[in-house]
Motif scaffolding. Structure first.
Motif, PDB file in Angstrom:
ATOM      1  N   SER A  53       0.816  -1.198   0.000  1.00  0.00           N
ATOM      2  CA  SER A  53       0.000   0.000   0.000  1.00  0.00           C
ATOM      3  C   SER A  53       0.859   1.261   0.000  1.00  0.00           C
ATOM      4  CB  SER A  53      -0.944   0.011   1.208  1.00  0.00           C
ATOM      5  OG  SER A  53      -0.219  -0.022   2.424  1.00  0.00           O
ATOM      6  N   THR A  54       2.038   1.181   0.597  1.00  0.00           N
ATOM      7  CA  THR A  54       2.963   2.310   0.638  1.00  0.00           C
ATOM      8  C   THR A  54       3.709   2.506  -0.677  1.00  0.00           C
ATOM      9  OG1 THR A  54       4.771   0.943   1.479  1.00  0.00           O
ATOM     10  CG2 THR A  54       3.338   1.981   3.103  1.00  0.00           C
ATOM     11  N   GLY A  55       3.729   1.483  -1.513  1.00  0.00           N
ATOM     12  CA  GLY A  55       4.470   1.538  -2.755  1.00  0.00           C
ATOM     13  C   GLY A  55       5.962   1.360  -2.582  1.00  0.00           C
ATOM     14  N   LEU A  56       6.399   1.017  -1.381  1.00  0.00           N
ATOM     15  CA  LEU A  56       7.819   0.921  -1.079  1.00  0.00           C
ATOM     16  C   LEU A  56       8.390  -0.486  -1.176  1.00  0.00           C
ATOM     17  CD1 LEU A  56       7.978   3.347   1.972  1.00  0.00           C
ATOM     18  CD2 LEU A  56       8.485   3.839  -0.425  1.00  0.00           C
ATOM     19  N   SER A  57       7.529  -1.482  -1.286  1.00  0.00           N
ATOM     20  CA  SER A  57       7.990  -2.856  -1.397  1.00  0.00           C
ATOM     21  C   SER A  57       7.298  -3.549  -2.553  1.00  0.00           C
ATOM     22  CB  SER A  57       7.723  -3.633  -0.108  1.00  0.00           C
ATOM     23  OG  SER A  57       8.435  -3.079   0.980  1.00  0.00           O
ATOM     24  N   PHE A  58       8.005  -4.493  -3.161  1.00  0.00           N
ATOM     25  CA  PHE A  58       7.491  -5.208  -4.322  1.00  0.00           C
ATOM     26  C   PHE A  58       7.852  -6.675  -4.225  1.00  0.00           C
ATOM     27  CE2 PHE A  58       9.469  -1.164  -5.181  1.00  0.00           C
ATOM     28  CZ  PHE A  58       8.437  -0.394  -5.717  1.00  0.00           C
TER      29      PHE A  58
END
Length: 127
Positions: A53-58
């Protein structure tokens, strides 16, 4: 509730690139982890990629690593899947999904194990 609509699927030549989009409705979009799955005819649904949701992990399936990139733009309520170096085996219907648990995505066997999913967009890669 969240509604998801995928777009961008089309016929593309092997080695080409394509960007899929997933437009989401709902004011709580930014709270959801998002992901992509795909299903080829006669085969099981396959996890492709997910983003927190933060866009910081994939996280990516082995088949997608190095070729696909997932991203999100919360201001536009949109998730993307940028695909390059496409192969015929990438041919499938691609589905967008949303869930409050990022870690769920690579573990589930199908879309019904997640909270929301779209109707899919077809990607066909010619050899």
């Amino acid at each position: 509730q969240v509604q998801l609509v995928e777009s961008g699927g089309r016929l593309v030549q092997a080695g080409g690139s394509l960007r899929l989009s997933c437009a989401a409705s709902g004011r709580t979009f930014s709270r959801y982890a998002m992901g992509w799955f795909r299903q080829a005819p006669g085969k099981e649904c396959e996890f492709v990629a997910a983003i927190r949701s933060t866009g910081l992990s994939f996280t990516y399936a082995d088949s997608a690593k190095g070729r696909f990139t997932i991203s999100r733009d919360d201001a536009k309520n949109t998730v993307y899947l940028q695909m390059s170096g496409l192969k015929p085996e990438d041919t499938a219907v691609y589905y967008c999904a949303a869930d409050l648990s990022y870690s769920n995505f690579p573990r589930v066997k199908g879309l019904s194990d997640l909270t929301y999913w779209g109707k899919g967009t077809l990607v066909t890669v010619s050899s």
